[in-house]
Design an enzyme around this catalytic site. Sequence first.
Site, short mmCIF file in Angstrom:
data_model
loop_
_atom_site.label_atom_id
_atom_site.label_comp_id
_atom_site.label_asym_id
_atom_site.label_seq_id
_atom_site.Cartn_x
_atom_site.Cartn_y
_atom_site.Cartn_z
N LYS A 32 0.76 -1.13 -0.05
CA LYS A 32 -0.24 -0.04 0.10
C LYS A 32 1.13 1.27 0.07
O LYS A 32 2.04 1.32 0.22
CB LYS A 32 -0.94 0.09 1.17
CG LYS A 32 -0.04 0.22 2.43
CD LYS A 32 -0.97 0.12 3.79
CE LYS A 32 -0.26 0.29 5.09
NZ LYS A 32 -0.95 -0.16 6.20
N ARG A 127 -10.76 1.66 14.85
CA ARG A 127 -10.76 2.17 13.69
C ARG A 127 -11.71 1.76 12.77
O ARG A 127 -12.97 1.67 13.25
CB ARG A 127 -9.16 2.15 13.01
CG ARG A 127 -8.80 3.02 11.74
CD ARG A 127 -7.50 3.10 11.60
NE ARG A 127 -7.10 1.62 11.06
CZ ARG A 127 -5.83 1.35 10.74
NH1 ARG A 127 -5.01 2.37 10.43
NH2 ARG A 127 -5.29 0.12 10.14
N TYR A 271 17.38 30.18 4.79
CA TYR A 271 16.36 30.91 5.34
C TYR A 271 16.22 31.19 6.86
O TYR A 271 16.77 30.06 7.52
CB TYR A 271 15.09 30.31 5.17
CG TYR A 271 14.57 30.34 3.47
CD1 TYR A 271 14.30 31.47 3.00
CD2 TYR A 271 14.34 29.19 2.86
CE1 TYR A 271 14.08 31.72 1.72
CE2 TYR A 271 14.18 29.21 1.67
CZ TYR A 271 13.83 30.54 0.85
OH TYR A 271 13.42 30.34 -0.36
N MET A 319 12.52 24.33 0.26
CA MET A 319 11.46 23.48 -0.66
C MET A 319 11.89 22.31 -1.62
O MET A 319 11.58 21.28 -1.62
CB MET A 319 10.40 24.56 -1.29
CG MET A 319 9.09 23.72 -1.95
SD MET A 319 8.17 24.83 -2.57
CE MET A 319 7.43 25.93 -1.47
C1 LIG Z 1 -0.36 -1.10 6.88
C2 LIG Z 1 -0.83 -2.34 7.18
C3 LIG Z 1 -0.34 -3.55 7.59
C4 LIG Z 1 1.33 -3.67 7.52
O1 LIG Z 1 1.79 -3.03 8.85
P1 LIG Z 1 3.25 -3.03 8.99
O2 LIG Z 1 3.53 -2.47 10.32
O3 LIG Z 1 4.05 -2.11 8.01
O4 LIG Z 1 3.93 -4.52 8.80
C5 LIG Z 1 -1.03 -4.81 8.08
N1 LIG Z 1 -2.22 -4.58 8.03
C6 LIG Z 1 -3.07 -3.55 7.86
C7 LIG Z 1 -4.44 -3.65 7.85
C8 LIG Z 1 -2.29 -2.45 7.40
O5 LIG Z 1 -3.14 -1.35 7.15
#
Ligand SMILES: *Cc1c(COP(=O)(O)O)cnc(C)c1O
Length: 379
Positions: A32, A127, A271, A319
């Site tokens: 992801k 969540r 800056y 930046m």
């Molecule tokens: C991001 C995520 C993971 C992976 O977590 P890590 O700590 O990066 O291994 C696993 N399960 C869900 C539902 C996630 O959102």
Amino acid sequence: MHTYVEIRASALKSNLIHFRRATSTGVMAVLKSNAYGHDLELCTRAVRGQADWIGVNSIEEAIRVRKVDDSTPVLVMGANDKADYKEIASYASKPVLVLSTIDAIRELEDHLPGHPFHLKVDTGMSRLGHHGVSLQKIFSYLSAHPELNWCGLMTHFANVEDVTDQTYAQEQLNRFDEASAFAVSAAGNRKLAFHTAASGAALLLPESRRDLVRVGISLYGMWPSRETRISASALTAQGTLDSSFKLEPALQWKTRIVHINAITAGTAVGYGCTYRPVQDSNIAVLPVGYFEGYDRRLSNKAHVLISGKRAPVIGRVCMNMIMVDITHIADAKVGSVATLIGTDEKESVTADDLADWMGTINYEVTTKIEPGIPRILVD
Ligand SMILES: *Cc1c(COP(=O)(O)O)cnc(C)c1O
């Protein structure tokens, strides 16, 4: 291009293999968020044939994976929008959605009848997902609708990485076990995949492994936290975790010097004039700044590596540029490579180092590297 990110496919593969060995269960490569900044397409290619599942956040990411890999099961773990459902209707190997409410289940069935989904339950993260009476209602609904293509049950831990005492995770696991018993009876003939563990739990809580573990941060060769690393070494000492277990960072972030400036002692840099050298100095300008994902909190804190030596970031991160002190690096010249994350001869700067300087976690460091910077697959 002055700035680029190198991704080592061999490191990704090695980390996956270590997880498979350590956990003896199915492994989901969590790709992801553009593979935690490592590049989704490139990492999908690198782990093809090695991962049992691929985890993504969105339908858009699932489609990007499918363009590169048309068969590995994909789980879309984030919130999704029914407006995007038509995009995944036609795949032979359908991206599996994660749903957590009766409304969402109905909506999916209305738009894509028979589309596979996993149910996410809340066991303590507060969540996505339901618990208690509202969860029982979902199970009743699923039980009354055997035509629904419900094929998994999952939860997510809230407090594995921040602690060395896993009591809270254990309580979550107990709640998951209760939910699982109801799920099995509601599922009838449907076979469910059960999963709970991200990288941290996969290593530290053997009983959380179930049918698969969802490995994100550690796939890229980073530890979820210092606490997890300490807990893991305790397990190694006990013999619960194989002593050969190791993680190799897959990402190196590099750029090149674009300008060198000789300044006299006391001259202000950047800056806010936050830095003035006490001696005459040579300053190199590197073409990365907070737009590129080199966080402004690194101002006057971080180091980069040039010719195997550490060069401190001086003045504020701009930046699109930073200034580093190269007075002590005689051979640095315009065009010399500067390593922002990675190893150069005997020195290294890790994503963990940047996270410490920034006051955040390694996850944020790599996911923030600007996606337009080229990612190059090496070895
Ligand atoms: C991001 C995520 C993971 C992976 O977590 P890590 O700590 O990066 O291994 C696993 N399960 C869900 C539902 C996630 O959102």
